[in-house]
Design a protein around this motif. Structure first.
Motif, PDB file in Angstrom:
ATOM      1  N   ILE A  53      10.000  -3.888  -6.800  1.00  0.00           N
ATOM      2  CA  ILE A  53       9.120  -4.684  -5.934  1.00  0.00           C
ATOM      3  C   ILE A  53       7.736  -4.802  -6.572  1.00  0.00           C
ATOM      4  CG2 ILE A  53       8.128  -4.930  -3.625  1.00  0.00           C
ATOM      5  CD1 ILE A  53      10.399  -3.196  -2.574  1.00  0.00           C
ATOM      6  N   ILE A  54       7.245  -3.697  -7.089  1.00  0.00           N
ATOM      7  CA  ILE A  54       5.929  -3.697  -7.729  1.00  0.00           C
ATOM      8  C   ILE A  54       5.905  -4.661  -8.905  1.00  0.00           C
ATOM      9  CG2 ILE A  54       4.293  -2.307  -9.046  1.00  0.00           C
ATOM     10  CD1 ILE A  54       4.216  -1.814  -6.021  1.00  0.00           C
ATOM     11  N   ASN A  55       6.970  -4.702  -9.675  1.00  0.00           N
ATOM     12  CA  ASN A  55       7.022  -5.615 -10.816  1.00  0.00           C
ATOM     13  C   ASN A  55       6.982  -7.077 -10.368  1.00  0.00           C
ATOM     14  OD1 ASN A  55       7.074  -3.551 -12.684  1.00  0.00           O
ATOM     15  ND2 ASN A  55       9.306  -3.496 -12.823  1.00  0.00           N
ATOM     16  N   ILE A  56       7.645  -7.377  -9.265  1.00  0.00           N
ATOM     17  CA  ILE A  56       7.585  -8.746  -8.721  1.00  0.00           C
ATOM     18  C   ILE A  56       6.152  -9.082  -8.332  1.00  0.00           C
ATOM     19  CG2 ILE A  56       8.248 -10.208  -6.762  1.00  0.00           C
ATOM     20  CD1 ILE A  56      10.976  -8.815  -6.802  1.00  0.00           C
ATOM     21  N   LEU A  57       5.488  -8.155  -7.658  1.00  0.00           N
ATOM     22  CA  LEU A  57       4.112  -8.399  -7.216  1.00  0.00           C
ATOM     23  C   LEU A  57       3.172  -8.566  -8.405  1.00  0.00           C
ATOM     24  CD1 LEU A  57       3.921  -5.867  -4.228  1.00  0.00           C
ATOM     25  CD2 LEU A  57       4.158  -8.356  -4.097  1.00  0.00           C
ATOM     26  N   LYS A  58       3.348  -7.764  -9.424  1.00  0.00           N
ATOM     27  CA  LYS A  58       2.505  -7.894 -10.620  1.00  0.00           C
ATOM     28  C   LYS A  58       2.691  -9.260 -11.271  1.00  0.00           C
ATOM     29  CE  LYS A  58       2.166  -3.017 -11.968  1.00  0.00           C
ATOM     30  NZ  LYS A  58       2.597  -2.004 -12.959  1.00  0.00           N
TER      31      LYS A  58
ATOM     32  N   HIS B 167      11.428  -0.083   5.578  1.00  0.00           N
ATOM     33  CA  HIS B 167      12.289   0.949   6.175  1.00  0.00           C
ATOM     34  C   HIS B 167      12.604   2.086   5.197  1.00  0.00           C
ATOM     35  CE1 HIS B 167      13.144  -0.715  10.151  1.00  0.00           C
ATOM     36  NE2 HIS B 167      13.216  -1.913   9.577  1.00  0.00           N
ATOM     37  N   ASN B 168      11.581   2.511   4.442  1.00  0.00           N
ATOM     38  CA  ASN B 168      11.724   3.625   3.504  1.00  0.00           C
ATOM     39  C   ASN B 168      12.714   3.362   2.371  1.00  0.00           C
ATOM     40  OD1 ASN B 168      11.279   6.052   6.134  1.00  0.00           O
ATOM     41  ND2 ASN B 168       9.822   5.492   4.545  1.00  0.00           N
ATOM     42  N   SER B 169      13.093   2.112   2.165  1.00  0.00           N
ATOM     43  CA  SER B 169      14.016   1.805   1.068  1.00  0.00           C
ATOM     44  C   SER B 169      13.312   1.952  -0.271  1.00  0.00           C
ATOM     45  CB  SER B 169      14.546   0.373   1.197  1.00  0.00           C
ATOM     46  OG  SER B 169      15.332   0.242   2.348  1.00  0.00           O
ATOM     47  N   GLU B 170      14.098   2.178  -1.321  1.00  0.00           N
ATOM     48  CA  GLU B 170      13.574   2.250  -2.675  1.00  0.00           C
ATOM     49  C   GLU B 170      14.393   1.363  -3.604  1.00  0.00           C
ATOM     50  OE1 GLU B 170      11.507   6.105  -4.069  1.00  0.00           O
ATOM     51  OE2 GLU B 170      13.282   6.772  -2.971  1.00  0.00           O
ATOM     52  N   PHE B 171      13.731   0.432  -4.236  1.00  0.00           N
ATOM     53  CA  PHE B 171      14.343  -0.418  -5.244  1.00  0.00           C
ATOM     54  C   PHE B 171      13.708  -0.056  -6.588  1.00  0.00           C
ATOM     55  CE2 PHE B 171      15.469  -2.518  -1.414  1.00  0.00           C
ATOM     56  CZ  PHE B 171      16.635  -3.222  -1.676  1.00  0.00           C
ATOM     57  N   GLY B 172      14.362   0.844  -7.286  1.00  0.00           N
ATOM     58  CA  GLY B 172      13.770   1.400  -8.491  1.00  0.00           C
ATOM     59  C   GLY B 172      12.877   2.576  -8.141  1.00  0.00           C
ATOM     60  N   GLN B 173      12.596   3.409  -9.125  1.00  0.00           N
ATOM     61  CA  GLN B 173      11.752   4.576  -8.888  1.00  0.00           C
ATOM     62  C   GLN B 173      10.372   4.140  -8.413  1.00  0.00           C
ATOM     63  OE1 GLN B 173      11.460   7.196 -12.217  1.00  0.00           O
ATOM     64  NE2 GLN B 173      10.366   8.790 -11.100  1.00  0.00           N
TER      65      GLN B 173
ATOM     66  N   ALA C  98       0.815  -1.124  -4.835  1.00  0.00           N
ATOM     67  CA  ALA C  98       0.572  -2.507  -4.405  1.00  0.00           C
ATOM     68  C   ALA C  98      -0.920  -2.788  -4.282  1.00  0.00           C
ATOM     69  CB  ALA C  98       1.279  -2.766  -3.077  1.00  0.00           C
ATOM     70  N   ALA C  99      -1.674  -1.807  -3.789  1.00  0.00           N
ATOM     71  CA  ALA C  99      -3.108  -1.998  -3.574  1.00  0.00           C
ATOM     72  C   ALA C  99      -3.880  -2.165  -4.884  1.00  0.00           C
ATOM     73  CB  ALA C  99      -3.676  -0.826  -2.777  1.00  0.00           C
ATOM     74  N   LYS C 100      -3.284  -1.768  -6.000  1.00  0.00           N
ATOM     75  CA  LYS C 100      -3.921  -1.980  -7.305  1.00  0.00           C
ATOM     76  C   LYS C 100      -3.754  -3.418  -7.782  1.00  0.00           C
ATOM     77  CE  LYS C 100      -3.055   2.798  -8.788  1.00  0.00           C
ATOM     78  NZ  LYS C 100      -2.296   3.657  -9.740  1.00  0.00           N
ATOM     79  N   ILE C 101      -2.811  -4.142  -7.171  1.00  0.00           N
ATOM     80  CA  ILE C 101      -2.506  -5.513  -7.589  1.00  0.00           C
ATOM     81  C   ILE C 101      -3.368  -6.518  -6.836  1.00  0.00           C
ATOM     82  CG2 ILE C 101      -0.679  -7.274  -7.694  1.00  0.00           C
ATOM     83  CD1 ILE C 101       1.317  -4.878  -7.862  1.00  0.00           C
ATOM     84  N   ALA C 102      -3.520  -6.310  -5.522  1.00  0.00           N
ATOM     85  CA  ALA C 102      -4.291  -7.245  -4.685  1.00  0.00           C
ATOM     86  C   ALA C 102      -4.669  -6.545  -3.388  1.00  0.00           C
ATOM     87  CB  ALA C 102      -3.459  -8.499  -4.391  1.00  0.00           C
ATOM     88  N   PRO C 103      -5.692  -7.038  -2.681  1.00  0.00           N
ATOM     89  CA  PRO C 103      -6.027  -6.475  -1.380  1.00  0.00           C
ATOM     90  C   PRO C 103      -4.827  -6.525  -0.439  1.00  0.00           C
ATOM     91  CG  PRO C 103      -7.746  -7.969  -2.127  1.00  0.00           C
ATOM     92  CD  PRO C 103      -6.605  -8.123  -3.080  1.00  0.00           C
ATOM     93  N   CYS C 104      -4.589  -5.420   0.266  1.00  0.00           N
ATOM     94  CA  CYS C 104      -3.431  -5.306   1.161  1.00  0.00           C
ATOM     95  C   CYS C 104      -3.864  -5.280   2.624  1.00  0.00           C
ATOM     96  CB  CYS C 104      -2.638  -4.041   0.844  1.00  0.00           C
ATOM     97  SG  CYS C 104      -1.818  -4.058  -0.762  1.00  0.00           S
ATOM     98  N   TYR C 105      -3.118  -6.015   3.457  1.00  0.00           N
ATOM     99  CA  TYR C 105      -3.371  -6.088   4.894  1.00  0.00           C
ATOM    100  C   TYR C 105      -2.077  -5.743   5.622  1.00  0.00           C
ATOM    101  CZ  TYR C 105      -7.511  -8.508   3.267  1.00  0.00           C
ATOM    102  OH  TYR C 105      -8.674  -8.826   2.609  1.00  0.00           O
ATOM    103  N   TYR C 106      -2.211  -4.916   6.652  1.00  0.00           N
ATOM    104  CA  TYR C 106      -1.014  -4.318   7.269  1.00  0.00           C
ATOM    105  C   TYR C 106      -1.077  -4.418   8.786  1.00  0.00           C
ATOM    106  CZ  TYR C 106       1.681  -0.272   9.048  1.00  0.00           C
ATOM    107  OH  TYR C 106       2.505   0.560   9.750  1.00  0.00           O
ATOM    108  N   VAL C 107       0.081  -4.738   9.384  1.00  0.00           N
ATOM    109  CA  VAL C 107       0.247  -4.617  10.833  1.00  0.00           C
ATOM    110  C   VAL C 107       1.490  -3.772  11.111  1.00  0.00           C
ATOM    111  CG1 VAL C 107      -0.914  -6.766  11.446  1.00  0.00           C
ATOM    112  CG2 VAL C 107       1.562  -6.789  11.014  1.00  0.00           C
ATOM    113  N   THR C 108       1.514  -3.170  12.265  1.00  0.00           N
ATOM    114  CA  THR C 108       2.601  -2.272  12.622  1.00  0.00           C
ATOM    115  C   THR C 108       3.837  -3.035  13.089  1.00  0.00           C
ATOM    116  OG1 THR C 108       1.703  -2.125  14.869  1.00  0.00           O
ATOM    117  CG2 THR C 108       1.060  -0.397  13.299  1.00  0.00           C
ATOM    118  N   GLY C 109       4.969  -2.343  12.991  1.00  0.00           N
ATOM    119  CA  GLY C 109       6.216  -2.808  13.575  1.00  0.00           C
ATOM    120  C   GLY C 109       6.681  -1.828  14.640  1.00  0.00           C
ATOM    121  N   ASN C 110       7.847  -2.088  15.206  1.00  0.00           N
ATOM    122  CA  ASN C 110       8.343  -1.215  16.269  1.00  0.00           C
ATOM    123  C   ASN C 110       8.650   0.200  15.762  1.00  0.00           C
ATOM    124  OD1 ASN C 110      10.476  -3.055  15.085  1.00  0.00           O
ATOM    125  ND2 ASN C 110      11.828  -1.553  16.054  1.00  0.00           N
TER     126      ASN C 110
END
Length: 288
Positions: free
Chosen positions: A75-80, A64-70, A111-123
């Motif tokens: 979030i990116i650090n968690i994924l890494k 929802h367009n949120s930002e946790f850190g610049q 995120a796509a630099k960390i692992a392959p990303c797969y996406y589905v839409t929401g409302n």
């Protein structure tokens, strides 16, 4: 005089207690809205190929367009740190009331630099109209696989599993009473095969449909954890489920089907969470 002095001490004591409670409650609210945690699930199935043992999936839902850190660096650090095999995004990457595609894409590009990303839409993707085409074009440019009511194969070594992605039913009809039928028809039309099936679908309220189609693992979101969580009871309110939703967060099991519902990361209509910390979900698969 002594009685007056005693009353002053009593009032002061009450005031200090109330102030302490307010400070503690405020700290909990701030911590639960401006930090992000990691929730782990271990999913076991006798239909999972052996080569997929300890296969790790990171799930991001309802940003929802949120930002946790610049640039969503937290979030990116968690994924890494987790270094998953794949990252899945289960809808509402943007918010229709305050759409900022740049925030979504900057996060996805990292995120796509960390692992392959797969996406589905929401409302909310369904609600942004023509802007969705621009969002999807940029997702594809970032090498994200966008799944539109389709099944693809995920390979690991010599084995493979089915990855299925459903578009949100609001793209078809926003009437709640027909949406489970829409999702049911989509799964019928895909032509699922034997073997382990991983489904990405924004809507947890359609769990019985997923059970009917013998899906092994569903990753979902949309419910925002029930927004306000009461200990030992659960969420208070969720979209399309109303008060005290049945599928608000966590793991659900019926037959061969397990569903994991993310509490999500951002907010939409209600701007605050209580006892409902945003989360990145990490799922690891195991064969029986």
């Amino acid at each position: 005089m002594k009685k007056v002095k005693h009353n002053k001490k009593t009032r002061k004591s009450y005031f200090i207690k109330i102030l302490t409670l307010l400070v503690v409650f405020g700290t909990i609210i701030v911590y639960g809205n401006f930090t992000i945690g990691t929730t782990r699930y271990k999913i076991t199935s006798n239909r999972l190929p052996v080569t997929f043992k300890e296969y790790k999936i990171a799930q991001i839902s309802d940003l929802h367009n949120s930002e946790f850190g610049q640039g969503n660096s937290k979030i990116i650090n968690i994924l890494k740190k987790e270094n998953p095999n794949i990252i899945v995004i289960t809808g509402d990457l943007v918010d229709s009331s305050n759409t900022d595609i740049d925030i979504a894409i900057k996060f996805i590009q990292q995120a796509a630099k960390i692992a392959p990303c797969y996406y589905v839409t929401g409302n909310h993707e369904a609600w942004i109209g023509d802007l969705y085409d621009e969002l999807e074009e940029q997702l594809l440019d970032a090498d994200v696989t966008v799944l539109h009511d389709e099944m693809i194969t995920l390979s690991n070594g010599k084995d493979s599993i089915q990855l299925v992605g459903l578009d949100d039913p609001d793209f078809t009809d926003r009437a709640t009473y027909v949406q489970e039928s829409i999702l049911d028809a989509k799964l019928h039309n895909i032509g699922l095969e034997e073997g382990f099936k991983l489904l990405l679908s924004h809507r947890p309220e359609a769990y019985e449909v997923y059970v009917t189609h013998d899906i092994d693992l569903v990753l979902s979101g949309h419910a925002h954890g029930g927004q306000f969580r009461i200990p030992f009871i659960g969420g208070v309110i969720a979209p399309n489920q109303g008060f005290f939703p049945k599928y608000d967060a966590g793991e659900y099991n019926e037959g061969n089907t397990t569903m994991v519902v993310s509490r999500g990361i951002g907010n939409s209509i209600i701007p605050i969470r209580i006892n409902n910390r945003p989360e990145v979900i990490i799922v690891q698969l195991y064969s029986q």
